[in-house]
Design a protein around this motif. Structure first.
Motif, mmCIF file in Angstrom:
data_model
loop_
_atom_site.group_PDB
_atom_site.id
_atom_site.type_symbol
_atom_site.label_atom_id
_atom_site.label_comp_id
_atom_site.label_asym_id
_atom_site.label_seq_id
_atom_site.Cartn_x
_atom_site.Cartn_y
_atom_site.Cartn_z
ATOM 1 N N MET A 204 0.818 -1.207 0.000
ATOM 2 C CA MET A 204 0.000 0.000 0.000
ATOM 3 C C MET A 204 0.853 1.259 0.000
ATOM 4 N N ASP B 95 1.979 1.665 -3.523
ATOM 5 C CA ASP B 95 0.815 2.136 -4.266
ATOM 6 C C ASP B 95 0.608 3.634 -4.052
ATOM 7 N N ALA B 96 0.753 4.082 -2.796
ATOM 8 C CA ALA B 96 0.518 5.492 -2.485
ATOM 9 C C ALA B 96 1.508 6.412 -3.190
ATOM 10 N N HIS C 59 0.688 6.592 -7.036
ATOM 11 C CA HIS C 59 -0.631 7.005 -7.503
ATOM 12 C C HIS C 59 -1.052 8.308 -6.840
ATOM 13 N N ARG C 60 -0.230 9.321 -7.048
ATOM 14 C CA ARG C 60 -0.579 10.664 -6.566
ATOM 15 C C ARG C 60 -1.424 11.338 -7.638
ATOM 16 N N GLU D 73 -9.702 6.113 -6.211
ATOM 17 C CA GLU D 73 -8.500 5.732 -5.482
ATOM 18 C C GLU D 73 -8.102 4.289 -5.800
ATOM 19 N N THR E 189 -5.836 0.678 -4.844
ATOM 20 C CA THR E 189 -5.478 -0.143 -3.686
ATOM 21 C C THR E 189 -4.729 -1.378 -4.194
ATOM 22 N N LYS F 162 -9.995 1.973 1.787
ATOM 23 C CA LYS F 162 -10.109 3.430 1.712
ATOM 24 C C LYS F 162 -11.595 3.766 1.734
#
Length: 287
Positions: A81, A84-85, A88-89, A96, A98, A249
């Motif tokens: 995660m 991923d964060a 994927h801004r 969103e 995941t 999320k």
């Protein structure tokens, strides 16, 4: 130069100086600095280090074409995660993302809109509808929607090759001219990630449960847009606040409404009562 506690890190980092790929050189250097820093901080005994090496070896031995224990390890440590964060801004309006999870198959069976992905006719029927659009609301005709989920007992087809037919719970759909999609399935249920291997032992040793809340996986893609790998989660499902892989999320949680209208059931080709969820997906244009 002698290899000592003081010189170790510099010596190993310097050994990568000849790497032709500068990104590889950067990554390995950072990995060594952080790994050596970890060793200096916790000062593991030889027995502890051997135990760590055996844990990693056992994790590798659990991997095959149907199960990826290293992905599970990355998931339960929150690394998946986090990766991923940072990757994927996106614009806040975009759906969103995941985790992919360990059970995605590269080739999902192609299905027509309205088809069922529940090949065993088990559990509570569910209808999933949605629309794929760009940030400005323009529908994305011919967008592809790849979906997969566990059966009503919490198992994916690859976990039960002798019980579930291959492709059960999976489908690749193409949206219509208005960017809409819909399919029939079984209402998802919470389930544990595989806990009979090293990752399960790690969770047990730390007092953590292995469960995931009920969900359906999606990969949605359209020309000229960034694809998104995501889930839709069942509102009210157990474990929404303690997902073993940290993937929930709030924007991805939806009501799976009970519908007891025979007319609507007939229109969708299911029996009443059934569950219905609408999951619209917004994709961000590619730069």
């Amino acid at each position: 130069m002698d290899f000592t506690e003081e010189t170790a890190t510099g010596a190993v980092v310097a050994s990568f100086a000849g790497a032709a790929d500068p990104r590889l050189r950067e990554i390995l250097g950072s990995l060594v600095r952080h790994l050596h820093g970890f060793v200096r901080e916790v000062e593991p005994s030889f027995a502890e280090w051997e135990q760590a090496m055996e844990f990693l070896a056992a994790t590798g031995r659990m991997c095959d074409s149907r199960r990826q224990e290293f992905i599970l390890l990355s998931d339960v440590l929150g690394v998946t995660m986090l990766v991923d964060a940072v990757n994927h801004r996106k614009a806040p309006e975009a759906t969103e993302s995941t985790v992919l999870g360990p059970f995605h198959q590269v080739e999902s069976p192609r299905r027509e809109l309205g088809d069922t992905i529940d090949l065993v006719a088990g559990g509570e029927p569910c209808v999933v509808t949605g629309r794929v659009a760009s940030l400005d609301g323009t529908p994305l005709a011919a967008a592809t929607v790849d979906v997969w989920q566990a059966d009503d007992h919490g198992f994916y087809d690859v976990q039960q090759p002798g019980t579930q037919p291959q492709g059960n719970g999976r489908g690749l759909f193409t949206c219509d001219g208005d960017g809409r999609f819909w399919f029939r399935t079984v209402t998802p249920s919470p389930y544990p990630i595989p806990a009979d291997g090293p990752v399960g032992a790690l969770l047990g040793a730390t007092g953590r449960h292995p469960y995931r809340p009920a969900h359906i996986h999606f990969i949605v893609a359209a020309g000229g847009h960034l694809p998104v790998t995501t889930h839709v989660f069942v509102a009210g499902s157990p474990y929404l606040d303690s997902d073993a892989v940290f993937a929930v999320k709030q924007s991805l949680v939806r009501d799976f409404t009970v519908v007891d209208d025979p007319g609507q059931a007939a229109a969708y080709g299911v029996e009443a009562p059934f569950r219905h969820v609408n999951f619209d997906v917004v994709l961000q244009p590619a730069p």
